[in-house]
Design a protein around this motif. Structure first.
Motif, short mmCIF file in Angstrom:
data_model
loop_
_atom_site.label_atom_id
_atom_site.label_comp_id
_atom_site.label_asym_id
_atom_site.label_seq_id
_atom_site.Cartn_x
_atom_site.Cartn_y
_atom_site.Cartn_z
N ALA A 44 -4.98 14.68 -19.10
CA ALA A 44 -5.52 14.73 -18.07
C ALA A 44 -4.53 14.06 -16.78
O ALA A 44 -3.92 13.00 -17.27
N PRO A 45 -4.81 14.17 -15.56
CA PRO A 45 -3.82 13.38 -14.45
C PRO A 45 -4.32 12.10 -14.46
O PRO A 45 -5.62 12.07 -14.43
N PRO A 46 -3.79 11.16 -14.06
CA PRO A 46 -3.99 9.76 -14.07
C PRO A 46 -4.60 9.23 -12.55
O PRO A 46 -4.39 10.14 -11.61
N LEU A 47 -5.21 8.50 -12.66
CA LEU A 47 -6.05 7.85 -11.47
C LEU A 47 -4.98 6.93 -10.70
O LEU A 47 -4.28 6.16 -11.33
N VAL A 48 -4.51 7.26 -9.43
CA VAL A 48 -3.58 6.04 -8.88
C VAL A 48 -4.17 5.62 -7.75
O VAL A 48 -5.38 6.25 -6.89
N PHE A 49 -3.69 4.43 -7.15
CA PHE A 49 -4.33 3.57 -6.08
C PHE A 49 -3.01 3.70 -4.92
O PHE A 49 -2.07 3.23 -5.34
N GLU A 50 -3.26 4.22 -3.92
CA GLU A 50 -2.06 4.16 -2.83
C GLU A 50 -2.86 4.27 -1.58
O GLU A 50 -3.73 5.02 -1.14
N GLY A 51 -2.26 3.59 -0.37
CA GLY A 51 -2.59 3.54 0.93
C GLY A 51 -4.18 3.09 0.88
O GLY A 51 -4.93 3.44 1.86
N GLY A 52 -4.44 2.28 0.09
CA GLY A 52 -5.87 1.65 0.14
C GLY A 52 -6.93 2.55 -0.44
O GLY A 52 -8.16 2.40 -0.08
N ALA A 53 -6.63 3.69 -0.99
CA ALA A 53 -7.53 4.61 -1.56
C ALA A 53 -7.16 5.15 -3.01
O ALA A 53 -5.87 5.06 -3.29
N PHE A 54 -8.11 5.76 -3.67
CA PHE A 54 -7.70 6.23 -5.17
C PHE A 54 -7.54 7.55 -4.86
O PHE A 54 -7.73 8.24 -3.99
N ARG A 55 -6.33 7.89 -5.64
CA ARG A 55 -5.61 9.27 -5.33
C ARG A 55 -5.46 9.92 -6.85
O ARG A 55 -5.48 9.25 -7.68
N THR A 56 -4.94 11.08 -6.55
CA THR A 56 -4.33 11.80 -8.08
C THR A 56 -3.02 12.16 -7.82
O THR A 56 -2.56 12.39 -6.53
N ARG A 67 0.89 -1.33 0.01
CA ARG A 67 0.06 -0.06 0.06
C ARG A 67 0.82 1.21 -0.22
O ARG A 67 0.39 2.29 -0.33
N CYS A 68 1.93 1.16 0.54
CA CYS A 68 2.95 2.17 0.26
C CYS A 68 3.47 2.78 -1.00
O CYS A 68 3.92 3.90 -1.41
N LEU A 69 3.21 1.89 -1.99
CA LEU A 69 3.67 2.08 -3.58
C LEU A 69 2.62 2.36 -4.30
O LEU A 69 1.67 1.57 -4.58
N PRO A 70 2.52 3.59 -4.71
CA PRO A 70 1.46 3.88 -5.67
C PRO A 70 1.31 3.17 -6.99
O PRO A 70 2.54 2.78 -7.60
#
Length: 176
Positions: A157-169, A21-24
């Motif tokens: 557009a900025p990509p969707l990333v997943f990190e720390g168990g949540a979607f982020r930008t 989860r530490c790795l986007p």
């Protein structure tokens, strides 16, 4: 040594998940099939493998519905999601979602059929159309390796990333 050639792990699944989860990771939707047999699945393990020849891969849990469609069609499309498409990622992550075109409802509709199979999704910021090279068994997952036959950027557009168990930008880092 185990039958897979890998020593039994002392790391638990929970420990591995917590560290990972530490790795986007970039968020994509892989599609395959045609007509009533089309399906899509959210994947955060997509990566390019080689520039020459152009190869890409993703991993999928053994027994996932998308694997059979990729085996049958011999191809798949990877859609790179934009930051505002978290709802699309959640939709395609639902294992109860129906097969066929009904599984592409709720704002996650296909924009164009791929030349090989599957769909490029409306709103995606990029795509990779791949011909299946092979599956590699890896623990409780299978790695799909594909030869990239078409790819492109669809919008800026900025990509969707997943990190720390949540979607982020992504946010730019301030210059030094």
């Amino acid at each position: 040594m185990s039958t897979t050639g890998v020593e039994p792990a002392t790391v638990t699944a929970a420990q591995l998940r917590a560290a990972a989860r530490c790795l986007p990771a970039g968020v994509t939707v892989v599609t395959s099939g045609r007509g009533a047999s089309v399906h899509g699945m959210t994947v955060s393990s997509f990566t390019t493998l080689s520039l020459t020849p152009p190869l890409a891969s993703f991993s999928v849990k053994e027994g996932a519905r998308i694997r059979g469609l990729i085996e049958e069609s011999g191809a798949f499309v990877v859609n790179v999601l934009a930051a505002e498409q978290a709802y699309v990622a959640k939709w395609f992550a639902d294992p109860e979602r129906p097969m066929g075109t009904g599984g592409f409802a709720d704002g996650a509709e296909p924009a164009d059929p791929s030349p090989a199979c599957g769909f490029v999704l409306a709103g995606a910021i990029g795509y990779f159309t791949c011909r299946l090279v092979r599956f590699v068994e890896a623990g409780d997952h299978v790695i799909a390796i594909g030869a990239v036959e078409h790819c492109g950027t669809l919008r800026d557009a900025p990509p969707l990333v997943f990190e720390g168990g949540a979607f982020r930008t992504l946010r730019p880092v301030a210059p030094d």
